[in-house]
Design a protein around this motif. Structure first.
Motif, PDB file in Angstrom:
ATOM      1  N   LYS A   1       0.833  -1.207   0.000  1.00 34.87           N
ATOM      2  CA  LYS A   1       0.000   0.000   0.000  1.00 34.87           C
ATOM      3  C   LYS A   1       0.865   1.253   0.000  1.00 34.87           C
ATOM      4  CE  LYS A   1      -4.191  -1.690   2.270  1.00 34.87           C
ATOM      5  NZ  LYS A   1      -5.020  -1.571   3.499  1.00 34.87           N
ATOM      6  N   LYS A   2       1.897   1.272   0.830  1.00 34.39           N
ATOM      7  CA  LYS A   2       2.784   2.439   0.893  1.00 34.39           C
ATOM      8  C   LYS A   2       3.489   2.674  -0.440  1.00 34.39           C
ATOM      9  CE  LYS A   2       3.592   2.233   5.839  1.00 34.39           C
ATOM     10  NZ  LYS A   2       4.535   1.859   6.892  1.00 34.39           N
ATOM     11  N   VAL A   3       3.971   1.598  -1.053  1.00 36.45           N
ATOM     12  CA  VAL A   3       4.662   1.725  -2.340  1.00 36.45           C
ATOM     13  C   VAL A   3       3.710   2.247  -3.410  1.00 36.45           C
ATOM     14  CG1 VAL A   3       5.744   0.409  -4.209  1.00 36.45           C
ATOM     15  CG2 VAL A   3       6.452   0.028  -1.842  1.00 36.45           C
ATOM     16  N   PHE A   4       2.496   1.699  -3.463  1.00 31.78           N
ATOM     17  CA  PHE A   4       1.531   2.147  -4.464  1.00 31.78           C
ATOM     18  C   PHE A   4       1.126   3.599  -4.230  1.00 31.78           C
ATOM     19  CE2 PHE A   4       0.906  -2.330  -5.560  1.00 31.78           C
ATOM     20  CZ  PHE A   4       0.738  -2.246  -6.929  1.00 31.78           C
ATOM     21  N   GLN A   5       0.966   4.000  -2.982  1.00 33.78           N
ATOM     22  CA  GLN A   5       0.611   5.393  -2.695  1.00 33.78           C
ATOM     23  C   GLN A   5       1.714   6.333  -3.163  1.00 33.78           C
ATOM     24  OE1 GLN A   5      -0.172   5.079   1.503  1.00 33.78           O
ATOM     25  NE2 GLN A   5      -2.325   4.550   1.201  1.00 33.78           N
ATOM     26  N   GLU A   6       2.956   5.970  -2.889  1.00 38.41           N
ATOM     27  CA  GLU A   6       4.063   6.819  -3.344  1.00 38.41           C
ATOM     28  C   GLU A   6       4.147   6.823  -4.869  1.00 38.41           C
ATOM     29  OE1 GLU A   6       8.842   7.612  -2.895  1.00 38.41           O
ATOM     30  OE2 GLU A   6       7.951   6.003  -1.709  1.00 38.41           O
ATOM     31  N   LEU A   7       4.026   5.649  -5.471  1.00 41.28           N
ATOM     32  CA  LEU A   7       4.079   5.547  -6.928  1.00 41.28           C
ATOM     33  C   LEU A   7       3.002   6.406  -7.573  1.00 41.28           C
ATOM     34  CD1 LEU A   7       5.180   4.204  -9.525  1.00 41.28           C
ATOM     35  CD2 LEU A   7       3.477   2.402  -9.145  1.00 41.28           C
ATOM     36  N   GLU A   8       1.803   6.338  -7.040  1.00 35.27           N
ATOM     37  CA  GLU A   8       0.666   7.069  -7.607  1.00 35.27           C
ATOM     38  C   GLU A   8       0.930   8.571  -7.670  1.00 35.27           C
ATOM     39  OE1 GLU A   8      -4.133   6.861  -7.213  1.00 35.27           O
ATOM     40  OE2 GLU A   8      -3.010   7.077  -5.349  1.00 35.27           O
ATOM     41  N   SER A   9       1.723   9.076  -6.727  1.00 31.96           N
ATOM     42  CA  SER A   9       2.010  10.518  -6.721  1.00 31.96           C
ATOM     43  C   SER A   9       3.017  10.924  -7.796  1.00 31.96           C
ATOM     44  CB  SER A   9       2.506  10.950  -5.336  1.00 31.96           C
ATOM     45  OG  SER A   9       3.807  10.459  -5.090  1.00 31.96           O
ATOM     46  N   HIS A  10       3.641   9.955  -8.456  1.00 31.14           N
ATOM     47  CA  HIS A  10       4.660  10.269  -9.456  1.00 31.14           C
ATOM     48  C   HIS A  10       4.265   9.935 -10.891  1.00 31.14           C
ATOM     49  CE1 HIS A  10       7.487  11.266  -6.332  1.00 31.14           C
ATOM     50  NE2 HIS A  10       7.311  10.086  -5.768  1.00 31.14           N
ATOM     51  N   VAL A  11       3.413   8.952 -11.078  1.00 30.38           N
ATOM     52  CA  VAL A  11       3.051   8.541 -12.443  1.00 30.38           C
ATOM     53  C   VAL A  11       1.824   9.303 -12.932  1.00 30.38           C
ATOM     54  CG1 VAL A  11       4.082   6.247 -12.226  1.00 30.38           C
ATOM     55  CG2 VAL A  11       1.665   6.563 -11.652  1.00 30.38           C
ATOM     56  N   SER A  12       1.612   9.284 -14.234  1.00 29.97           N
ATOM     57  CA  SER A  12       0.456   9.980 -14.812  1.00 29.97           C
ATOM     58  C   SER A  12      -0.828   9.202 -14.524  1.00 29.97           C
ATOM     59  CB  SER A  12       0.634  10.126 -16.321  1.00 29.97           C
ATOM     60  OG  SER A  12       0.457   8.875 -16.954  1.00 29.97           O
ATOM     61  N   ASP A  13      -1.950   9.875 -14.707  1.00 28.97           N
ATOM     62  CA  ASP A  13      -3.253   9.232 -14.506  1.00 28.97           C
ATOM     63  C   ASP A  13      -3.495   8.099 -15.503  1.00 28.97           C
ATOM     64  OD1 ASP A  13      -3.800  10.927 -12.404  1.00 28.97           O
ATOM     65  OD2 ASP A  13      -5.052  12.284 -13.591  1.00 28.97           O
ATOM     66  N   SER A  14      -2.801   8.124 -16.627  1.00 28.40           N
ATOM     67  CA  SER A  14      -2.996   7.084 -17.637  1.00 28.40           C
ATOM     68  C   SER A  14      -2.096   5.868 -17.427  1.00 28.40           C
ATOM     69  CB  SER A  14      -2.779   7.659 -19.040  1.00 28.40           C
ATOM     70  OG  SER A  14      -1.441   8.075 -19.189  1.00 28.40           O
ATOM     71  N   CYS A  15      -1.186   5.942 -16.475  1.00 25.26           N
ATOM     72  CA  CYS A  15      -0.292   4.825 -16.201  1.00 25.26           C
ATOM     73  C   CYS A  15      -1.083   3.659 -15.607  1.00 25.26           C
ATOM     74  CB  CYS A  15       0.808   5.237 -15.224  1.00 25.26           C
ATOM     75  SG  CYS A  15       1.926   3.884 -14.765  1.00 25.26           S
ATOM     76  N   ILE A  16      -0.865   2.487 -16.137  1.00 26.67           N
ATOM     77  CA  ILE A  16      -1.470   1.275 -15.593  1.00 26.67           C
ATOM     78  C   ILE A  16      -0.570   0.800 -14.461  1.00 26.67           C
ATOM     79  CG2 ILE A  16      -2.111  -1.125 -16.062  1.00 26.67           C
ATOM     80  CD1 ILE A  16      -2.387  -0.207 -19.056  1.00 26.67           C
ATOM     81  N   ILE A  17      -1.157   0.637 -13.285  1.00 25.16           N
ATOM     82  CA  ILE A  17      -0.409   0.171 -12.124  1.00 25.16           C
ATOM     83  C   ILE A  17      -0.885  -1.242 -11.820  1.00 25.16           C
ATOM     84  CG2 ILE A  17       0.100   0.549  -9.687  1.00 25.16           C
ATOM     85  CD1 ILE A  17      -0.498   3.524 -10.120  1.00 25.16           C
TER      86      ILE A  17
END
Length: 143
Positions: A110-126
């Motif tokens: 969860k922590k990694v995804f939250q941090e990642l989400e703040s850096h990638v674009s809205d169109s990035c598939i996570i």
């Protein structure tokens, strides 16, 4: 001229930049497959020693593929040139697709995804490579 078959197809567009989180066995394997498909890959890990180990492991695997006649030296060099080894999650900001392959711990993911989400674009598939945790539980922590 770009060979469109060398990219991963995502519905109507191609995925060119792939981020992989975690340079263990699974993450390294994912990075190798994506690079072989022609994607530019950034393999991320906070542990530089693990990144070095992943790079040495890829070298060994590719050399074995050459010995078996499955690839040649040019293909090995092409695959290797498509992978960058990074230790800052911000380096994944230009990813079209990011795949997480870290420890099976929900709080850490969860922590990694939250941090990642703040850096990638809205169109990035996570995506996650989890084998035992609920994707819905991970996704619930994101915006």
């Amino acid at each position: 001229m770009e060979n469109q078959k060398s990219k991963i197809k995502n519905q109507d567009s191609y995925i060119h930049n792939v981020g992989v989180i975690g340079a263990g066995t699974m993450g390294s394997g994912i990075a190798q497959v994506a690079a072989t498909a022609g994607c530019q890959v950034k393999l991320f890990d906070v542990n530089q020693e693990q990144l070095d180990k992943a790079q040495a492991g890829l070298e060994k695997i590719l050399n074995r593929l050459i010995e078996k006649g499955r690839i040649d030296a040019a293909e090995k060099n092409r695959i290797q040139s498509h992978i960058s080894y990074v230790n800052t999650i911000k380096d994944l900001a230009d990813s079209d697709l990011t795949i997480e392959a870290i420890i099976e711990n929900l709080d850490i993911k969860k922590k990694v995804f939250q941090e990642l989400e703040s850096h990638v674009s809205d169109s990035c598939i996570i995506a996650s490579n989890t084998s035992s945790l609920s994707i819905a539980s991970i996704a619930a922590s994101l915006d």
